[in-house]
Design a protein around this motif. Structure first.
Motif, PDB file in Angstrom:
ATOM      1  N   UNK A   1     -35.294  32.430 -35.045  1.00  0.00           N
ATOM      2  CA  UNK A   1     -36.226  31.503 -34.410  1.00  0.00           C
ATOM      3  C   UNK A   1     -35.442  30.321 -33.855  1.00  0.00           C
ATOM      4  N   UNK A   2     -35.790  29.883 -32.642  1.00  0.00           N
ATOM      5  CA  UNK A   2     -35.010  28.849 -31.956  1.00  0.00           C
ATOM      6  C   UNK A   2     -35.891  27.668 -31.572  1.00  0.00           C
ATOM      7  N   UNK A   3     -35.414  26.479 -31.914  1.00  0.00           N
ATOM      8  CA  UNK A   3     -36.002  25.238 -31.445  1.00  0.00           C
ATOM      9  C   UNK A   3     -34.981  24.541 -30.563  1.00  0.00           C
ATOM     10  N   UNK A   4     -34.163  23.683 -31.172  1.00  0.00           N
ATOM     11  CA  UNK A   4     -33.073  23.048 -30.430  1.00  0.00           C
ATOM     12  C   UNK A   4     -31.839  23.915 -30.321  1.00  0.00           C
ATOM     13  N   UNK A   5     -31.735  24.942 -31.184  1.00  0.00           N
ATOM     14  CA  UNK A   5     -30.643  25.899 -31.062  1.00  0.00           C
ATOM     15  C   UNK A   5     -29.500  25.748 -32.034  1.00  0.00           C
TER      16      UNK A   5
ATOM     17  N   UNK B   1     -25.250   8.308 -36.789  1.00  0.00           N
ATOM     18  CA  UNK B   1     -26.355   9.100 -36.269  1.00  0.00           C
ATOM     19  C   UNK B   1     -26.056  10.575 -36.483  1.00  0.00           C
ATOM     20  N   UNK B   2     -26.977  11.262 -37.139  1.00  0.00           N
ATOM     21  CA  UNK B   2     -26.808  12.688 -37.431  1.00  0.00           C
ATOM     22  C   UNK B   2     -27.770  13.489 -36.571  1.00  0.00           C
ATOM     23  N   UNK B   3     -27.207  14.226 -35.623  1.00  0.00           N
ATOM     24  CA  UNK B   3     -28.047  14.999 -34.713  1.00  0.00           C
ATOM     25  C   UNK B   3     -28.650  16.188 -35.447  1.00  0.00           C
ATOM     26  N   UNK B   4     -29.870  16.535 -35.087  1.00  0.00           N
ATOM     27  CA  UNK B   4     -30.592  17.618 -35.767  1.00  0.00           C
ATOM     28  C   UNK B   4     -30.075  18.998 -35.396  1.00  0.00           C
ATOM     29  N   UNK B   5     -29.412  19.124 -34.224  1.00  0.00           N
ATOM     30  CA  UNK B   5     -28.971  20.472 -33.829  1.00  0.00           C
ATOM     31  C   UNK B   5     -27.792  20.503 -32.863  1.00  0.00           C
TER      32      UNK B   5
ATOM     33  N   UNK C   1     -25.388   3.616 -43.773  1.00  0.00           N
ATOM     34  CA  UNK C   1     -25.803   4.972 -44.090  1.00  0.00           C
ATOM     35  C   UNK C   1     -25.985   5.831 -42.853  1.00  0.00           C
ATOM     36  N   UNK C   2     -26.997   6.681 -42.872  1.00  0.00           N
ATOM     37  CA  UNK C   2     -27.236   7.599 -41.759  1.00  0.00           C
ATOM     38  C   UNK C   2     -28.628   7.404 -41.186  1.00  0.00           C
ATOM     39  N   UNK C   3     -28.756   7.779 -39.919  1.00  0.00           N
ATOM     40  CA  UNK C   3     -30.040   7.824 -39.237  1.00  0.00           C
ATOM     41  C   UNK C   3     -30.167   9.204 -38.612  1.00  0.00           C
ATOM     42  N   UNK C   4     -31.347   9.797 -38.716  1.00  0.00           N
ATOM     43  CA  UNK C   4     -31.597  11.098 -38.100  1.00  0.00           C
ATOM     44  C   UNK C   4     -33.000  11.119 -37.528  1.00  0.00           C
ATOM     45  N   UNK C   5     -33.197  11.987 -36.532  1.00  0.00           N
ATOM     46  CA  UNK C   5     -34.519  12.222 -35.971  1.00  0.00           C
ATOM     47  C   UNK C   5     -34.875  13.674 -36.191  1.00  0.00           C
ATOM     48  N   UNK C   6     -36.158  13.931 -36.406  1.00  0.00           N
ATOM     49  CA  UNK C   6     -36.530  15.274 -36.825  1.00  0.00           C
ATOM     50  C   UNK C   6     -38.008  15.527 -36.629  1.00  0.00           C
ATOM     51  N   UNK C   7     -38.338  16.822 -36.400  1.00  0.00           N
ATOM     52  CA  UNK C   7     -39.727  17.227 -36.486  1.00  0.00           C
ATOM     53  C   UNK C   7     -40.135  17.404 -37.935  1.00  0.00           C
ATOM     54  N   UNK C   8     -39.166  17.350 -38.831  1.00  0.00           N
ATOM     55  CA  UNK C   8     -39.423  17.475 -40.261  1.00  0.00           C
ATOM     56  C   UNK C   8     -38.256  18.033 -41.041  1.00  0.00           C
TER      57      UNK C   8
END
Length: 302
Positions: free
Chosen positions: A168-172, A134-138, A62-69
């Motif tokens: 609004x910008x976090x990782x972009x 791996x699915x990158x958040x941004x 499957x997939x793995x991701x990292x996130x602030x939410x």
């Protein structure tokens, strides 16, 4: 560099899989794009679904991701809809409302570290170990292109035209997609003073690590802006403004009091640029504010 054609291709791929979110006319020369009504509560669902669909294949793990939410919620939603498994790494500081929703969407949740960067590092190791995608958040081209599809919708929804979009910008990952989708439109980066990864990168001439804190850290708390976002911002000569935490809190309250929009603090940062005066439109300038996420506990708005 992400091109407008990449965003158009993503829009075709996402047809019928994501919501076409509404726009409201908020005041003279001001519109809100209500992306908080998107599946899983934020714009990130566009990019995450596109990232998975654009992959050559999805491994059995499957997939793995990292996130602030929010990226984790988008990944969990996408995995559920596409019939694959998801493991989401979030910091221990992630809001309880987001962690609970991840579980409801069927994802396995792993909490690691105090910041997104620590959860990200653990997720990369886990994906390598299991063979998961791996699915990158941004900072992924397909993620960015998928996010940009909301910009194409704006062109249809505001036929009279608009001059500026506040993001609004976090990782972009969002601002990079909007820049790609809307050549010729001024796209303005808005970040908290306490989490200013893109602003610092533009000043330094490249992505650098920044300290992360403040009321919007759960959604705008990237320690380093993505390479794609930095390159797109430089290419577009993107203006960058900063807002104080109190301005974000006040803007979030105003969105509720004036429009009955319950949003997270990171989302309110874009509106705070206007309400605090950090960004002052010229006379007659037509402005769109992206209302990008609503995964928040609304109890303090009552």
């Amino acid at each position: 560099m992400i091109k407008t054609d990449d965003v158009r291709a993503a829009a075709q791929r996402l047809e019928g899989r994501v919501r076409r979110t509404p726009v409201i006319y908020a005041a003279e020369n001001l519109w809100f794009k209500l992306e908080q009504t998107q599946h899983a509560g934020s714009f990130k669902t566009r990019g995450m679904v596109n990232q998975i669909l654009a992959a050559p294949s999805v491994p059995p793990a499957g997939i793995v991701a990292a996130s602030g939410g929010n990226a984790g919620l988008a990944a969990a939603y996408a995995a559920r809809e596409l019939g694959i498994t998801a493991e989401i790494y979030v910091p221990t500081t992630a809001p309880a409302v987001k962690v609970a929703k991840l579980g409801k969407l069927g994802a396995r949740v792993v909490q690691v570290g105090d910041e997104y960067a620590e959860a990200y590092a653990a997720a990369v190791v886990a994906a390598r170990s299991s063979g998961a995608l791996f699915c990158h958040a941004y900072d992924d081209p397909s993620m960015v292109a998928g996010n940009g599809t909301l910009g194409l919708e704006l062109l249809d929804q505001i036929p009279s035209g608009f001059d500026t979009v506040l993001v609004a910008v976090g990782g972009g990952g969002l601002i990079a997609g909007v820049i790609a989708a809307l050549p010729g439109v001024r796209v303005v980066s808005v970040e908290p003073v306490t989490s200013q990864a893109l602003h610092a990168a533009l000043a330094a001439g490249g992505p650098v690590d920044v300290p992360v804190s403040g009321v919007a850290a759960d959604s705008l708390g990237a320690r380093r802006v993505g390479e794609i976002a930095y390159d797109m911002a430089v290419f577009a000569s993107t203006p960058s403004v900063l807002v104080e935490d109190q301005a974000i809190v006040d803007a979030r309250r105003r969105l509720w009091d004036d429009y009955r929009l319950a949003v997270e603090h990171g989302t309110a940062a874009a509106y705070a640029a206007l309400t605090s005066g950090a960004y002052r439109p010229a006379e007659g300038e037509r402005v769109v504010v992206l209302i990008c996420g609503a995964n928040t506990n609304p109890a303090d708005l009552a």
